[in-house]
Design a protein around this motif. Structure first.
Motif, PDB file in Angstrom:
ATOM      1  N   GLY A 167       0.811  -1.208   0.000  1.00  0.00           N
ATOM      2  CA  GLY A 167       0.000   0.000   0.000  1.00  0.00           C
ATOM      3  C   GLY A 167       0.841   1.254   0.000  1.00  0.00           C
ATOM      4  O   GLY A 167       0.551   2.226  -0.722  1.00  0.00           O
ATOM      5  N   TYR A 168       1.900   1.242   0.800  1.00  0.00           N
ATOM      6  CA  TYR A 168       2.802   2.393   0.835  1.00  0.00           C
ATOM      7  C   TYR A 168       3.437   2.621  -0.538  1.00  0.00           C
ATOM      8  O   TYR A 168       3.534   3.766  -1.010  1.00  0.00           O
TER       9      TYR A 168
ATOM     10  N   LEU B 189       2.237   1.809  -3.470  1.00  0.00           N
ATOM     11  CA  LEU B 189       1.233   2.341  -4.391  1.00  0.00           C
ATOM     12  C   LEU B 189       1.002   3.827  -4.153  1.00  0.00           C
ATOM     13  O   LEU B 189       0.890   4.607  -5.106  1.00  0.00           O
ATOM     14  N   VAL B 190       0.928   4.219  -2.887  1.00  0.00           N
ATOM     15  CA  VAL B 190       0.735   5.634  -2.570  1.00  0.00           C
ATOM     16  C   VAL B 190       1.896   6.459  -3.113  1.00  0.00           C
ATOM     17  O   VAL B 190       1.705   7.509  -3.743  1.00  0.00           O
ATOM     18  N   MET B 191       3.121   5.982  -2.871  1.00  0.00           N
ATOM     19  CA  MET B 191       4.295   6.714  -3.334  1.00  0.00           C
ATOM     20  C   MET B 191       4.408   6.711  -4.861  1.00  0.00           C
ATOM     21  O   MET B 191       5.013   7.612  -5.443  1.00  0.00           O
TER      22      MET B 191
ATOM     23  N   PHE C 275       1.751   6.901  -6.998  1.00  0.00           N
ATOM     24  CA  PHE C 275       0.766   7.807  -7.591  1.00  0.00           C
ATOM     25  C   PHE C 275       0.732   9.188  -6.944  1.00  0.00           C
ATOM     26  O   PHE C 275       0.176  10.128  -7.518  1.00  0.00           O
ATOM     27  N   PHE C 276       1.329   9.323  -5.765  1.00  0.00           N
ATOM     28  CA  PHE C 276       1.272  10.596  -5.051  1.00  0.00           C
ATOM     29  C   PHE C 276       1.947  11.747  -5.807  1.00  0.00           C
ATOM     30  O   PHE C 276       1.416  12.869  -5.822  1.00  0.00           O
TER      31      PHE C 276
ATOM     32  N   PHE D  27      -0.476  13.169  -8.200  1.00  0.00           N
ATOM     33  CA  PHE D  27      -1.498  13.948  -7.501  1.00  0.00           C
ATOM     34  C   PHE D  27      -0.967  15.339  -7.158  1.00  0.00           C
ATOM     35  O   PHE D  27      -1.680  16.348  -7.308  1.00  0.00           O
TER      36      PHE D  27
ATOM     37  N   GLU E  48       7.256  17.276  -4.287  1.00  0.00           N
ATOM     38  CA  GLU E  48       7.796  15.950  -4.598  1.00  0.00           C
ATOM     39  C   GLU E  48       9.221  15.802  -4.098  1.00  0.00           C
ATOM     40  O   GLU E  48       9.692  14.695  -3.819  1.00  0.00           O
TER      41      GLU E  48
ATOM     42  N   LEU F  85       9.853  13.746  -0.986  1.00  0.00           N
ATOM     43  CA  LEU F  85       9.565  12.318  -1.004  1.00  0.00           C
ATOM     44  C   LEU F  85      10.848  11.560  -1.333  1.00  0.00           C
ATOM     45  O   LEU F  85      11.559  11.931  -2.278  1.00  0.00           O
TER      46      LEU F  85
END
Length: 247
Positions: A177-178, A180-182, A184-185, A188, A198, A201
């Motif tokens: 999950g982490y 996937l978030v990283m 697509f984030f 966004f 960005e 990150l």
């Protein structure tokens, strides 16, 4: 603390988990080399650039690390090992840091295996490239150690997930999950006009290192961001572990 680290080192060397994951990583990289060889229209990937393969495949690298940490850390809650360690009066912060040590060793070993196999494999298939040995040594060493440094963020985050979830499956799910978030984030952030964020990150520095490693400010920011994520995540994980009940 030292005895805990020695114990973790012993488990790493005598256990089968890391060895199995390294074997899987080797097979994965060999398949990648063969796929590049059999795919038409793809430009050759010289062996001298093999050190960049692990960074380009960072998503899979994190999955392997999640599997390792999930088994190596989370399973100890389920089989009662962690309860026994705590009942012996071991400092919980030291226990946490020793497990984090194992995760750091694991991600370094996984990264090293991918790098070595990719460098050898692509050299055999497409040739080594035109770098002189001294130039390659400098390029390889710099890229390897900086990429490992940047990837230690994942070791800290997934270790925290393992201590929070105390479950092999949940650690892998949270790690996935982490990722996937990283993944697509950043898109966004661009959509809402915050693309500059960005740079805060860790994935930004991992994905861009091959192209921007010559920029000192990029490298310095990457080290600061990585260190910040590593330390903050470690502190959060230690606090959670110290305040939780071990059954």
């Amino acid at each position: 603390m030292t005895s805990l680290i020695y114990a973790e080192w012993y488990k790493l060397l005598r256990g089968k988990v890391l060895a199995i994951i390294l074997a899987c990583v080797t097979a994965q990289t060999v398949i990648q080399v063969l796929g590049q060889y059999t795919t038409t229209g793809e430009p050759p990937f010289p062996g001298q650039l093999g050190v960049l393969v692990a960074a380009n495949g960072s998503f899979l690298l994190q999955l392997w690390l999640s599997a390792f940490v999930g088994y190596f850390v989370a399973s100890e809650f389920q089989n009662g090992t962690m309860r026994n360690i705590v009942s012996l009066g071991k400092n919980r912060t030291h226990v946490y840091l020793s497990k984090l040590f194992s995760a750091c060793v694991a991600i370094t070993a996984i990264y090293a295996m991918i790098t070595i196999v990719a460098t050898a494999g692509f050299s055999a298939v497409f040739g080594f490239g035109d770098m002189a040995i001294n130039e390659f040594t400098s390029f390889f060493t710099w890229n390897f150690f900086m990429q490992v440094l940047y990837h230690l963020t994942y070791a800290a985050i997934i270790t925290m997930f393992a201590f929070v979830s105390r479950s092999l499956g949940m650690t892998i799910i949270l790690g996935f999950g982490y990722m996937l978030v990283m993944l697509f984030f950043p898109g966004f952030l661009s959509r809402v006009g915050l693309e500059d964020m960005e740079e805060y990150l860790p994935g930004y520095y991992i994905s861009g290192f091959g192209q921007l490693s010559g920029d000192p400010s990029f490298v310095a920011k990457g080290i600061i961001v990585t260190a910040a994520y590593f330390v903050i995540t470690c502190i959060i994980g230690c606090i959670i572990f110290n305040k939780s009940d071990i059954k």
